[in-house]
Enzyme design. Structure first.
Site: not given
Lengths: 240, 86
Positions: A34, A12-13, A183, A148, A152
């Site tokens: 996944r 996705r995205g 997204t 997060y 990154k």
């Protein structure tokens, strides 16, 4: 045979947009995620060059054997795109330790191990591309996304050093840092926050997954052979 | 003995690929860091052997092991091969 590109977080995205652009550009694609989605099932029907494998990358111990199996079956990959990531929105002070751990496992440990095992065949080929998907949050920060952001920023630091390590083998290592994209991952950011990001951006819009995927396609190309150790930001100018 | 000569041969091939000049002569007592092959060259040797032999004994080990000499390096592969066979 056309070049093989391995994409994580492909269902996705950005990952999905990327698979579509890669297939249109005649790459072979090994897509990892996944779970399979209707979109990936459709890609499988449309493109013989598309293969989807269900895998939980957070299960680090299985990665060496999986990489070996992919290389044996599909040949040496030309490129790896580490796109899979998870982000829990919440202040650090109350974030559960298991969530902190799972962000670091999936967002930084898994990409490092995939790089380790998939760049080996690139070393033998003396050519290859590694592209790690970062985020503008690695440098700007964002309330509620500290872990997060840490993952990154780690990925960007990792990429720079790895670029130095493998450059002489003809392998480039770069990051693409998208801004906020519409997204599923940013679905919690709807409403006022998203409108304000749009309003403030020089282009008056958000970058799309297709915009970010196009930057990846450029870094994969022969024209980008002199680009390594850098981060390409695709954010409609938000951080300008 | 076959594995021994295979690794020695692969070392020569990888040195060419990695653009490294190996010292002469290379023996089992040669210290790897002094062999002329650089660290990226060693990564390539491990990668090439993994493709050819289907094993990477270093990844399968529970702890980090860094052999000092070529003989020790070969012994690690021999031990892994014996375990697979046994």
């Amino acid at each position: 045979m056309s070049d093989l590109v391995i994409v994580t977080g492909a269902s996705r995205g950005l990952g999905l947009a990327l698979c579509r652009q890669l297939l249109a550009a005649q790459y072979r694609v090994l897509a990892l995620s996944r779970s399979e989605t209707d979109e990936t099932k459709q890609l499988k029907q449309e493109y013989p060059a598309f293969e989807f494998v269900t895998v939980d990358l957070a299960d680090l111990s299985q990665l060496p054997a999986l990489c070996a199996e992919w290389i044996k079956r599909l040949g040496r990959p030309y490129a790896l795109i580490n796109n899979a990531a998870v982000g829990y929105d919440g202040v650090l002070a109350t974030m559960h330790n298991s969530e902190i751990s799972s962000v670091l496992t999936l967002n930084i440990e898994a990409p490092i191990l995939l790089c380790k095992y998939l760049l080996r065949p690139m070393l033998l080929n003396q050519r290859g591309r590694i592209i790690n998907i970062s985020s503008i949050i690695a440098r700007t920060g964002f309330n509620g996304l500290s872990v997060y952001a840490a993952s990154k920023a780690a990925l960007e630091g990792f990429s720079k050093s790895l670029a130095r390590e493998v450059g002489k083998a003809g392998i480039t290592v770069n990051c693409v840092a998208p801004g906020y994209m519409q997204t599923e991952m940013t679905s919690s950011l709807q409403g006022d926050k998203l409108d304000s990001i749009k309003r403030r951006s020089p282009l008056g819009r958000l970058a799309t997954p297709d915009d970010a995927a196009a930057a990846v396609l450029f870094l994969l190309s022969e024209q980008a052979s002199a680009v390594t150790g850098t981060t390409l930001t695709v954010d409609a100018g938000s951080t300008a | 003995m076959e594995l021994h000569s295979h690794i020695r041969q692969t070392l020569q091939q990888v040195a060419v690929l990695a653009n490294c000049q190996l010292i002469e002569p290379i023996t089992d007592d040669t210290v790897l860091l002094e062999s002329g092959l650089d660290s990226l060259g060693f990564a390539m040797l491990v990668a090439q052997l993994e493709e050819e032999l289907g094993m990477d004994p270093f990844s399968e080990m529970q702890i980090a092991v860094y052999p000092r000499t070529l003989g020790e390096f070969i012994a690690i592969y021999q031990q892994a091969a014996d375990q697979t066979a046994g």
